[in-house]
Design a protein around this motif. Structure first.
Motif, PDB file in Angstrom:
ATOM      1  N   LEU A 132      43.620 -19.402  12.362  1.00  9.67           N
ATOM      2  CA  LEU A 132      43.337 -20.343  13.441  1.00  9.67           C
ATOM      3  C   LEU A 132      43.050 -21.764  12.954  1.00  9.67           C
ATOM      4  N   ALA A 133      43.082 -21.976  11.647  1.00  7.37           N
ATOM      5  CA  ALA A 133      42.668 -23.270  11.085  1.00  7.37           C
ATOM      6  C   ALA A 133      43.464 -24.439  11.643  1.00  7.37           C
ATOM      7  N   SER A 134      44.751 -24.241  11.878  1.00 12.62           N
ATOM      8  CA  SER A 134      45.596 -25.338  12.337  1.00 12.62           C
ATOM      9  C   SER A 134      45.472 -25.585  13.837  1.00 12.62           C
ATOM     10  N   ARG A 135      44.649 -24.796  14.521  1.00 13.89           N
ATOM     11  CA  ARG A 135      44.562 -24.888  15.980  1.00 13.89           C
ATOM     12  C   ARG A 135      43.182 -25.338  16.462  1.00 13.89           C
ATOM     13  N   ALA A 136      42.389 -25.899  15.558  1.00 11.09           N
ATOM     14  CA  ALA A 136      41.064 -26.416  15.922  1.00 11.09           C
ATOM     15  C   ALA A 136      40.272 -25.395  16.743  1.00 11.09           C
ATOM     16  N   PRO A 137      39.894 -24.258  16.126  1.00  7.97           N
ATOM     17  CA  PRO A 137      39.211 -23.220  16.893  1.00  7.97           C
ATOM     18  C   PRO A 137      37.837 -23.637  17.398  1.00  7.97           C
ATOM     19  N   THR A 138      37.453 -23.052  18.517  1.00 10.44           N
ATOM     20  CA  THR A 138      36.126 -23.267  19.098  1.00 10.44           C
ATOM     21  C   THR A 138      35.067 -22.609  18.220  1.00 10.44           C
ATOM     22  N   GLU A 139      33.862 -23.160  18.213  1.00 13.73           N
ATOM     23  CA  GLU A 139      32.761 -22.561  17.459  1.00 13.73           C
ATOM     24  C   GLU A 139      32.521 -21.128  17.949  1.00 13.73           C
ATOM     25  N   PRO A 140      32.233 -20.181  17.030  1.00 12.37           N
ATOM     26  CA  PRO A 140      32.006 -18.792  17.445  1.00 12.37           C
ATOM     27  C   PRO A 140      30.827 -18.672  18.411  1.00 12.37           C
ATOM     28  N   LEU A 141      30.903 -17.672  19.258  1.00 20.97           N
ATOM     29  CA  LEU A 141      29.793 -17.363  20.142  1.00 20.97           C
ATOM     30  C   LEU A 141      28.651 -16.726  19.368  1.00 20.97           C
ATOM     31  N   LEU A 142      29.002 -15.772  18.487  1.00 25.74           N
ATOM     32  CA  LEU A 142      28.017 -15.075  17.665  1.00 25.74           C
ATOM     33  C   LEU A 142      28.606 -14.828  16.280  1.00 25.74           C
ATOM     34  N   GLU A 143      27.770 -14.883  15.247  1.00 30.58           N
ATOM     35  CA  GLU A 143      28.134 -14.478  13.896  1.00 30.58           C
ATOM     36  C   GLU A 143      27.251 -13.301  13.525  1.00 30.58           C
ATOM     37  N   LEU A 144      27.845 -12.147  13.263  1.00 28.16           N
ATOM     38  CA  LEU A 144      27.088 -10.925  13.013  1.00 28.16           C
ATOM     39  C   LEU A 144      27.494 -10.307  11.677  1.00 28.16           C
ATOM     40  N   GLY A 145      26.552  -9.577  11.075  1.00 28.35           N
ATOM     41  CA  GLY A 145      26.729  -9.127   9.701  1.00 28.35           C
ATOM     42  C   GLY A 145      27.348  -7.772   9.502  1.00 28.35           C
ATOM     43  N   SER A 146      27.852  -7.142  10.542  1.00 26.09           N
ATOM     44  CA  SER A 146      28.498  -5.843  10.367  1.00 26.09           C
ATOM     45  C   SER A 146      29.509  -5.603  11.473  1.00 26.09           C
ATOM     46  N   ASN A 147      30.473  -4.725  11.188  1.00 27.15           N
ATOM     47  CA  ASN A 147      31.452  -4.352  12.211  1.00 27.15           C
ATOM     48  C   ASN A 147      30.778  -3.694  13.410  1.00 27.15           C
ATOM     49  N   SER A 148      29.782  -2.861  13.141  1.00 28.11           N
ATOM     50  CA  SER A 148      29.095  -2.159  14.226  1.00 28.11           C
ATOM     51  C   SER A 148      28.395  -3.128  15.166  1.00 28.11           C
ATOM     52  N   ALA A 149      27.776  -4.158  14.592  1.00 30.48           N
ATOM     53  CA  ALA A 149      27.095  -5.157  15.426  1.00 30.48           C
ATOM     54  C   ALA A 149      28.092  -5.925  16.278  1.00 30.48           C
ATOM     55  N   VAL A 150      29.228  -6.280  15.692  1.00 31.67           N
ATOM     56  CA  VAL A 150      30.265  -6.988  16.455  1.00 31.67           C
ATOM     57  C   VAL A 150      30.773  -6.109  17.585  1.00 31.67           C
ATOM     58  N   LYS A 151      31.069  -4.854  17.284  1.00 27.55           N
ATOM     59  CA  LYS A 151      31.565  -3.940  18.321  1.00 27.55           C
ATOM     60  C   LYS A 151      30.552  -3.770  19.441  1.00 27.55           C
ATOM     61  N   GLY A 152      29.286  -3.665  19.081  1.00 30.24           N
ATOM     62  CA  GLY A 152      28.245  -3.504  20.095  1.00 30.24           C
ATOM     63  C   GLY A 152      28.192  -4.687  21.040  1.00 30.24           C
ATOM     64  N   ALA A 153      28.324  -5.892  20.489  1.00 31.98           N
ATOM     65  CA  ALA A 153      28.294  -7.089  21.329  1.00 31.98           C
ATOM     66  C   ALA A 153      29.517  -7.155  22.239  1.00 31.98           C
ATOM     67  N   VAL A 154      30.680  -6.755  21.716  1.00 32.22           N
ATOM     68  CA  VAL A 154      31.892  -6.751  22.532  1.00 32.22           C
ATOM     69  C   VAL A 154      31.766  -5.744  23.673  1.00 32.22           C
ATOM     70  N   LYS A 155      31.285  -4.551  23.361  1.00 33.18           N
ATOM     71  CA  LYS A 155      31.129  -3.514  24.384  1.00 33.18           C
ATOM     72  C   LYS A 155      30.142  -3.946  25.467  1.00 33.18           C
ATOM     73  N   ALA A 156      29.152  -4.738  25.073  1.00 30.29           N
ATOM     74  CA  ALA A 156      28.166  -5.219  26.042  1.00 30.29           C
ATOM     75  C   ALA A 156      28.713  -6.333  26.925  1.00 30.29           C
ATOM     76  N   GLY A 157      29.942  -6.771  26.632  1.00 28.59           N
ATOM     77  CA  GLY A 157      30.566  -7.789  27.467  1.00 28.59           C
ATOM     78  C   GLY A 157      30.322  -9.209  27.025  1.00 28.59           C
ATOM     79  N   LEU A 163      38.738  -7.560  14.806  1.00 31.46           N
ATOM     80  CA  LEU A 163      38.234  -6.592  13.834  1.00 31.46           C
ATOM     81  C   LEU A 163      39.376  -5.754  13.288  1.00 31.46           C
ATOM     82  N   SER A 164      39.129  -5.113  12.164  1.00 30.38           N
ATOM     83  CA  SER A 164      40.104  -4.192  11.597  1.00 30.38           C
ATOM     84  C   SER A 164      40.351  -3.022  12.545  1.00 30.38           C
ATOM     85  N   VAL A 165      41.619  -2.596  12.610  1.00 31.32           N
ATOM     86  CA  VAL A 165      41.951  -1.403  13.391  1.00 31.32           C
ATOM     87  C   VAL A 165      41.186  -0.195  12.861  1.00 31.32           C
ATOM     88  N   LEU A 166      40.917  -0.175  11.551  1.00 30.52           N
ATOM     89  CA  LEU A 166      40.130   0.919  10.977  1.00 30.52           C
ATOM     90  C   LEU A 166      38.767   1.024  11.650  1.00 30.52           C
TER      91      LEU A 166
END
Length: 221
Positions: A132-157, A163-166
């Motif tokens: 996304l570097a060439s497209r001036a991405p928006t600042e992230p909403l959240l930065e989290l330290g694990s895949n599980s934390a990211v998934k939890g935030a996504v599931k919460a809406g 994320l990796s398909v794995l």
């Protein structure tokens, strides 16, 4: 007593010390180490799980015999071998507006969205930033330290994530998450084993790479 303690410490030292990025450690390494343990029951393996940037540092500083990473940025002081292939996926909660899209998402739409991302140093985060570097991405909403934390935030809406398909395949199968197709961007990436340049691999490291090759995992489109 001190001699006995020193002896126990010596006996507890790993024969093979592996440093691995989180995604590889959670989803691939357990199988590889199980097979390795079966063929070499007396081999003691130590595993350090951290992000891809720190894995490279641990290997270069001699704290790990071999590293397993998912980052596109490889330190020039390291040798590398592809051990598997992975694919990143844009995922959202079923209630998110993107979940009902009938057309692929445009890269500009992805760049404009406030995403839930992994921390700096993560291979997943670095791959996303590069795309996304060439497209001036928006600042992230959240930065989290694990895949599980990211998934939890996504599931919460809270918002979308990449994320990796794995890491998300079970959630996709159970329909707790929905994958959103993106046009133009190639979300495939190699997973690498790394070790210091000019230093050959020892026998346990070579055995681990052989097992990884035999149980090669491909997460293509």
């Amino acid at each position: 007593m001190f001699d006995a303690i020193d002896s126990m410490r010596a006996n507890a030292s790993p024969d093979l010390y592996v440093a691995s990025s989180m995604t590889i450690a959670e989803h691939l390494v357990p199988v590889w180490l199980s097979v390795l343990r079966t063929s070499r029951p007396t081999l003691h393996v130590g595993l350090r799980v951290t992000n891809s940037q720190d894995v490279q540092r641990l290997v270069l500083e001699g704290h790990a015999d071999i590293g397993l990473i998912e980052t596109p940025s490889l330190d020039s002081r390291l040798e590398a071998r592809v051990i598997a292939h992975d694919r990143l996926a844009v995922v959202v909660a079923p209630s998110h507006p993107w979940a009902s899209r009938t057309a692929p998402l445009r890269p500009d739409d992805l760049a404009a969205a406030q995403l839930i991302v992994r921390e700096p140093g993560s291979g997943t985060r670095e791959a996303l930033d590069r795309w996304l570097a060439s497209r001036a991405p928006t600042e992230p909403l959240l930065e989290l330290g694990s895949n599980s934390a990211v998934k939890g935030a996504v599931k919460a809406g809270a918002g979308p994530a990449v994320l990796s398909v794995l890491a998300v395949r079970d959630d996709l199968r159970s329909e707790q998450l929905v994958e959103v197709e993106v046009e133009e961007i190639d979300l495939n990436r190699p997973l690498l084993a790394v070790w210091p340049r000019g230093r050959g691999l020892d026998e346990p490291s070579t055995a681990l790479l052989s097992i990884a090759s035999q149980h090669r995992h491909e997460c293509g489109p």
